[in-house]
Each structure stands twice: as C-alpha cells, then as structure tokens.
Design a protein around this motif. Structure first.
Motif, PDB file in Angstrom:
ATOM      1  N   LYS A 104       0.855  -1.187   0.000  1.00  0.00           N
ATOM      2  CA  LYS A 104       0.000   0.000   0.000  1.00  0.00           C
ATOM      3  C   LYS A 104       0.884   1.228   0.000  1.00  0.00           C
ATOM      4  CE  LYS A 104      -4.060   2.162   1.677  1.00  0.00           C
ATOM      5  NZ  LYS A 104      -4.889   2.109   0.490  1.00  0.00           N
ATOM      6  N   ARG A 146      -5.360  -3.719   8.294  1.00  0.00           N
ATOM      7  CA  ARG A 146      -6.495  -3.011   7.686  1.00  0.00           C
ATOM      8  C   ARG A 146      -6.800  -3.549   6.287  1.00  0.00           C
ATOM      9  NH1 ARG A 146      -8.584   1.500  10.046  1.00  0.00           N
ATOM     10  NH2 ARG A 146      -9.292   2.328   8.055  1.00  0.00           N
ATOM     11  N   LEU A 168     -10.728  -3.155   5.466  1.00  0.00           N
ATOM     12  CA  LEU A 168     -10.966  -1.747   5.795  1.00  0.00           C
ATOM     13  C   LEU A 168     -10.192  -0.832   4.868  1.00  0.00           C
ATOM     14  CD1 LEU A 168     -10.865  -1.806   9.704  1.00  0.00           C
ATOM     15  CD2 LEU A 168     -12.850  -1.723   8.199  1.00  0.00           C
ATOM     16  N   SER A 169      -9.179  -1.372   4.243  1.00  0.00           N
ATOM     17  CA  SER A 169      -8.310  -0.566   3.417  1.00  0.00           C
ATOM     18  C   SER A 169      -7.997  -1.348   2.142  1.00  0.00           C
ATOM     19  CB  SER A 169      -7.035  -0.292   4.217  1.00  0.00           C
ATOM     20  OG  SER A 169      -6.243   0.652   3.588  1.00  0.00           O
ATOM     21  N   GLN A 170      -7.829  -0.627   1.048  1.00  0.00           N
ATOM     22  CA  GLN A 170      -7.569  -1.287  -0.231  1.00  0.00           C
ATOM     23  C   GLN A 170      -6.073  -1.341  -0.492  1.00  0.00           C
ATOM     24  OE1 GLN A 170     -10.147  -2.070  -2.820  1.00  0.00           O
ATOM     25  NE2 GLN A 170     -11.378  -2.061  -0.959  1.00  0.00           N
ATOM     26  N   ARG A 183      -2.106   5.256   9.040  1.00  0.00           N
ATOM     27  CA  ARG A 183      -3.136   6.110   9.639  1.00  0.00           C
ATOM     28  C   ARG A 183      -2.980   7.540   9.155  1.00  0.00           C
ATOM     29  NH1 ARG A 183      -6.748   4.303  12.417  1.00  0.00           N
ATOM     30  NH2 ARG A 183      -6.583   2.350  13.529  1.00  0.00           N
ATOM     31  N   GLN A 234      -4.448   7.915   5.884  1.00  0.00           N
ATOM     32  CA  GLN A 234      -5.900   7.905   5.919  1.00  0.00           C
ATOM     33  C   GLN A 234      -6.432   9.269   6.357  1.00  0.00           C
ATOM     34  OE1 GLN A 234      -7.508   5.613   9.000  1.00  0.00           O
ATOM     35  NE2 GLN A 234      -9.576   5.684   8.223  1.00  0.00           N
ATOM     36  N   GLU A 235      -5.773   9.867   7.346  1.00  0.00           N
ATOM     37  CA  GLU A 235      -6.232  11.158   7.843  1.00  0.00           C
ATOM     38  C   GLU A 235      -6.093  12.227   6.770  1.00  0.00           C
ATOM     39  OE1 GLU A 235      -8.021   9.930  10.633  1.00  0.00           O
ATOM     40  OE2 GLU A 235      -7.920  12.099  10.564  1.00  0.00           O
ATOM     41  N   ARG A 236      -4.982  12.134   6.030  1.00  0.00           N
ATOM     42  CA  ARG A 236      -4.786  13.127   4.968  1.00  0.00           C
ATOM     43  C   ARG A 236      -5.936  13.099   3.985  1.00  0.00           C
ATOM     44  NH1 ARG A 236       0.408  11.631   4.302  1.00  0.00           N
ATOM     45  NH2 ARG A 236      -0.139  10.507   2.412  1.00  0.00           N
ATOM     46  N   LYS A 237      -6.397  11.875   3.714  1.00  0.00           N
ATOM     47  CA  LYS A 237      -7.442  11.727   2.709  1.00  0.00           C
ATOM     48  C   LYS A 237      -8.788  12.245   3.190  1.00  0.00           C
ATOM     49  CE  LYS A 237      -8.100   8.419  -0.053  1.00  0.00           C
ATOM     50  NZ  LYS A 237      -8.615   7.109  -0.350  1.00  0.00           N
ATOM     51  N   SER A 238      -9.029  12.089   4.495  1.00  0.00           N
ATOM     52  CA  SER A 238     -10.387  12.387   4.959  1.00  0.00           C
ATOM     53  C   SER A 238     -10.562  13.862   5.275  1.00  0.00           C
ATOM     54  CB  SER A 238     -10.729  11.553   6.183  1.00  0.00           C
ATOM     55  OG  SER A 238      -9.730  11.702   7.149  1.00  0.00           O
TER      56      SER A 238
END
Lengths: 343, 264
Positions: free
Chosen positions: A28, A64, A69-71, A336, A339-343
């Motif tokens: 990933k 994940r 939960l994650s691709q 993580r 992920q936060e950057r994306k959201s």
C-alpha cells in the motif's frame, strides 16, 4: 469454541482454499510513501502469525487491508480462502477484528455491545445473547456485564473488544496489539485464551511491539520495518539470528567507545552496536558469559566503564541486528496518517 | 447474504435509542429546546408582532416547526462525527453488514426524534393558542410534508457528520448554515415588515416557502407576499419539490461522502 459454525454461503464456490491467510506482493502506497511493501504470507489454518515492528512499520496497514478496511495498491491477499478485494463481503463473514483503538461503544453495556455485534453477524436475538454471555464469562467480565462500557478500565475495554471480535466465531482472528495496556495477569490470561482458540482451529494474526509476546504466541514471525519485511521465520529462527542477552556498556568518554568495543568483542557472538553519542556499546553476549568477566576485562584494559547492564533482547536490538541500523521511531502509523490526509 | 439491509439498519438504530436511554439529556435539543422556543416567541414577541388574519400563536407554529426541524440537522451530524472519531465505524465496517446500513440506521433513529419533535411542538402550540383551521386531509398532508422535509434535513445532517473531521466542528458549521436561513424568512415576522433587500432574500429563501406551505396546509394565517416569484406564490407545490430535492441531494451527498471516507 466453534460450536456455532458459520452458515454455508452461496459464494463458497469462490474460495481458493479453506482457512488461513495468504498474501502475494501485498503493498500500500500513499503517494511516495510506502506504508506496506511486498508482503508475502502463507499462514496455515490454526496457526498464529506475529507481525512485529515499531509504530509506523506497516503492521496496522497490513491488518487493515486483510480485514477489508483498506484497499491494497499492489498485490493480492486471501483470508479464509476469499480474496480481500473481490470477495470483501465474504471475508467479513469469516473474520474477527480487535483493533488498537478499543472500538466498543461507551454508552452501552458490555452485554448490549456484544449482542448488537452478534445481531449484525446475523445471529438471532437468543443466539446472540447466549454467545455474549459465554464470552463475558470467558473474558471474566460477567460482574460488569450490565455496566456502561465508559465506566470500564482500559484493560476491561480491551477484553470486551476481544469478546466483540469473537462474537461471530471467526475463522481468522486479527488482533492489533492486543495486550498493549493490559496488566501482566490479564496478558497471560489472554494468551491462554488465544492458545485455546488456535487449538480449536482458529487462525490468528496478531501485531505486537513485544518480542516476548511474538515468541510465546506466534508459530511464525514477520518483522516489519518501514513497510518492508526485514525478517520472516519461526521464533527459533529469529532467535538464532538475533542471539541471546545484551550487555550495555557505558563508558566515560567518546574516545573509549571504539577501544571498549575491541575489548568486549571476544565475549560477543555477533558484532557489537556502538552508540558514540551516548557512549554505549551494546554487546550480544555469548551464552555462558558472566558480567564480571566483561567488567574485569574492561578494567584490565584501563577503560573507565561507568555502567554495565545485562538485559533481555528488545525490539530495538532485533532491528539493530537485522538491519544494521537503529530504526527511526515514527510518531504514528504511516497508514493512519495517510488515511487522515485523505479524509 | 441472508439478513436484510433493514435488519442491520434497525439493529444500528437501536444503538442510538440506547444512547438516549443512557443519556436522556441528548434529547433536549429535540424536546425542551423547541418547547422553550414556542413559549419565548409566543409570549415575548407575540404582543409586539401583529399578524393579519389570526393570532401570533397560529402564525408562529409553522415557523417554529420548520426552524426546529432545520436545526435538528446537527443531531445526526454530531453522532456520525463522534462515531468516526472513536473508531466505532471500523468495527461496523469489519462486520458482515451492508455498507449503507450504517447511515440508514442513524436515519431511522433520527426520524423517531423528528416525530417526537413534531408532536411536542404541535402540543405546545395547542397550549399557547394555536389551532388548525384545515380539514383532516390537508392537516395530514402538512404533517407528511414535515416528515419529508425532516428526512431531507437528516440526510444533510448525516452528510455533514461524514464531512467534518471532529464533532466539535458541527455546531459552528450548522449554525452558520441554519441560523440565517431560518431567521431571514417568514418564520417569526411577516416579510413585509423587513427592508427591501431582506424582503427579496426572505422571499426566495426555500425556508419561507416551506413555512408558507405548512401554514396553508394547517389553515393558519399567511402574511402578504410583496415580491412575486413562483415558489412563494405556490408554496405547497414548491415545498414538496424542495423537500423531495433535499432528500435526494442529502442522500446522494451522504452516501457519496461516506463511501469516499470509508475507502482508503
């Protein structure tokens, strides 16, 4: 444990092989940052895989991805015989997840938390209640079954989180640092419980920062560093590569570091690690060497040793030995952050 | 998958109801707060604001209903934002549930709250002198319109909840959107009492249209319209269009954002 086996699924035809976890080149990437890179696993059913690494090593990212939960951005993975991307829904029917963050609901009782999850697994109300009661007994939470979870201690929350992950009687159980924050007694209790589950055929993937835990629980260990696999083998394999106890020798001046390293070299079974800034030489000592021998040798050489401490191998030593460099301890899991950057 | 989407959604909705049972004060914004608004407006402003064709209480109720339901957007927004912050969402996502069950569960629970709000407001309205002068058919249509509007509001709230990074942000954003929309309208004062610029804003404001529709369907006084545009001249038809559009838009935005936020 596997009394209520999962109902047959229409998509069982999509299964490659029953049980276990496999990955091929799983990775990933968040832009230029690799949270996980080229992970290759073959975890047979009924065994335990330990993912060992510091924060940010990619452990949580791996979990994940495998729990849907994650691709993944590269490679493939199967869990309980189902592809984690194509058959994500089928994967979710066969897994249990206890994450680092205890994800139980603070405004509900332990019992209601568990029955809610049971109902979402498709259990009937009575079956969910029975299963919840069983698990509350096993995890020693019966006295607090009706108390609100927000009144729970951290250790109790983690136990309840584990119970939640077991509600669906999973074939594959994912535990992200399950014993962090548990007292030694609860930790031992949890290990015993896991051993029993594994004997019953459950496959367990656990992440940990504790060598002791990986050593005790895992049949196979993968050491991750910055998303990469730096070592993969049985605990015995790793032990033979990493060696026994460590001796930390602290000397008075930086000039003595190199000299002291030469003096202690005969007692080591692999190259000592030098830390010139702290004036410390870490010596992987041969079995049978006594501290006093080392102290005497240093004294004979006229080296001013301020401190000589014998200790067990830590995760840091594993990295120093396996990668030859002290790892940078990232503040947070790279996955993580991505992920936060994306959201 | 043998179990239905509705099963998952009701299990999740029950979770919200359980939260309310444990922390009943969570309900104040849909119970005590609207009740307080009715009493304050009816007795503090009631004497000063003159409405042609009826008492202020009869005029007020339509406004208060729409305003309270609009503010109810913050309820689902806050609960969803909290779920995301606490990681509860990952637990549900790793379970064999339908992806859409999570938002649907919140929606169902929030709609129960909306129904409670409507009942309390109409009851309190009755106490301060509100009466309906419409037949049962129109009254029912009015209530249905309120429920469809509430659905749209809830989906917008769910969208807001998935959008923000922390539950604290909800209050601020919610107020900035809802406060001007509900106050620059015919909710509490007749539009013809406002300065011209505000008259225009209040006239084209969909909130005014919804309120006018509720008043018309409930048989309550409607103040004169000074600027003529199609929606305010046909409030009931326009209010249905607005409400259905709000549901569709909110649903689409919420699902889309939820999908994006739970994909990484």
């Amino acid at each position: 444990m596997h009394t209520t086996s999962a109902p047959p699924h229409a998509d069982d035809a999509a299964r490659s092989s029953v049980g276990g976890v496999t990955t091929t080149g799983l990775g990933k990437r968040f832009g230029e940052l690799w949270a996980l890179r080229d992970l290759n696993l073959a975890v047979p059913q009924g065994t335990v895989l330990g993912l060992l690494g510091h924060n940010g090593a990619g452990k949580t990212t791996a979990i994940r991805i495998l729990t849907t939960l994650s691709q993944p951005t590269e490679g493939t993975g199967t869990v309980a015989g189902f592809d984690v991307v194509r058959d994500a829904a089928a994967v979710r029917e066969h897994i249990g997840v206890a994450s680092q963050q205890a994800t139980v609901d603070g405004l509900m009782s332990a019992q209601l938390n568990l029955t809610t999850i049971g109902r979402l697994h498709g259990l009937s109300k009575s079956a969910a209640t029975r299963r919840a009661d069983d698990l509350l007994v096993q995890l020693d939470l019966t006295d607090f079954a009706t108390a609100l979870v927000r009144t729970y201690s951290g250790g109790m929350r983690r136990r309840l989180d584990l119970a939640a992950s077991l509600m669906g009687t999973p074939e594959v159980l994912f535990l992200d640092e399950p014993t962090t924050g548990l007292d030694p007694l609860s930790r031992t209790h949890l290990w015993d419980m896991l051993s029993e589950l594994v004997r019953g055929g459950t496959t367990v993937i656990l992440t940990t920062q504790y060598l002791e835990e990986a050593d005790r629980m895992a049949d196979d260990i993968v050491v991750l560093d910055h998303g990469r696999t730096v070592a993969h083998g049985t605990p015995q394999d790793l032990k033979s590569r990493i060696g026994d106890d460590r001796l930390d020798v602290k000397v008075a001046s930086a000039d003595d570091v190199a000299r002291a390293a030469n003096v202690v070299a005969p007692f080591a079974d692999r190259a000592p690690a030098l830390d010139p800034e702290r004036h410390v030489i870490t010596v992987p000592i041969k079995p049978g060497v006594r501290v006093v021998q080392v102290v005497r040798a240093l004294d004979d050489a006229g080296i001013d040793a301020i401190d000589v401490t014998r200790r067990e191998v830590t995760l840091d030593d594993v990295f120093v030995t396996l990668t030859g460099a002290k790892p940078v301890d990232d503040a947070d899991e790279a996955g993580r952050q991505g992920q936060e950057r994306k959201s | 998958m043998s179990k239905s989407l509705l099963n998952d959604a009701t299990v999740l909705a029950r979770r919200n109801l359980e939260h309310i049972r444990q922390v009943p004060e969570k309900l104040t914004n849909v119970t005590v707060q609207p009740l307080m608004f009715v009493l304050l407006f009816a007795y503090v402003f009631g004497g000063a604001i003159k409405v042609k064709g009826g008492g202020y209480a009869e005029y007020l109720l339509g406004g208060i209903l729409i305003q309270t339901l609009a503010f109810a957007m913050m309820g689902p927004a806050q609960t969803v934002a909290t779920d995301f912050q606490q990681g509860v969402i990952d637990r549900f996502r790793s379970l064999p549930t339908r992806r859409s069950a999570y938002l649907l569960g919140h929606y169902l629970a929030e709609m129960l709250g909306a129904i409670l709000t409507i009942v309390i407001l109409i009851g309190t309205g009755f106490l301060v002198g509100w009466r309906s002068h419409a037949d049962v058919l129109h009254l029912t249509e009015g209530i249905l319109l309120l429920l469809v509007f509430a659905s749209g509001i809830m989906w917008m709230g769910l969208w807001l909840g998935v959008l923000v990074r922390s539950p604290d942000a909800v209050m601020g954003i919610g107020f900035i959107i809802v406060f001007p929309l509900t106050f620059v309208s015919n909710a509490f004062v007749p539009i013809d009492s406002m300065p011209t610029v505000l008259q225009w804003m209040a006239t084209v404001n969909p909130v005014s249209v919804l309120i006018a529709a509720v008043r018309e369907l409930f048989g309550n006084p409607i103040t004169p319209v000074t600027k003529h545009v199609w929606p305010i001249d046909h409030p009931v038809a326009a209010a249905w269009l607005y409400s259905i559009a709000l549901v569709a838009l909110g649903w689409w935005l919420a699902q889309r954002r939820y999908r994006a936020r739970t994909t990484d």
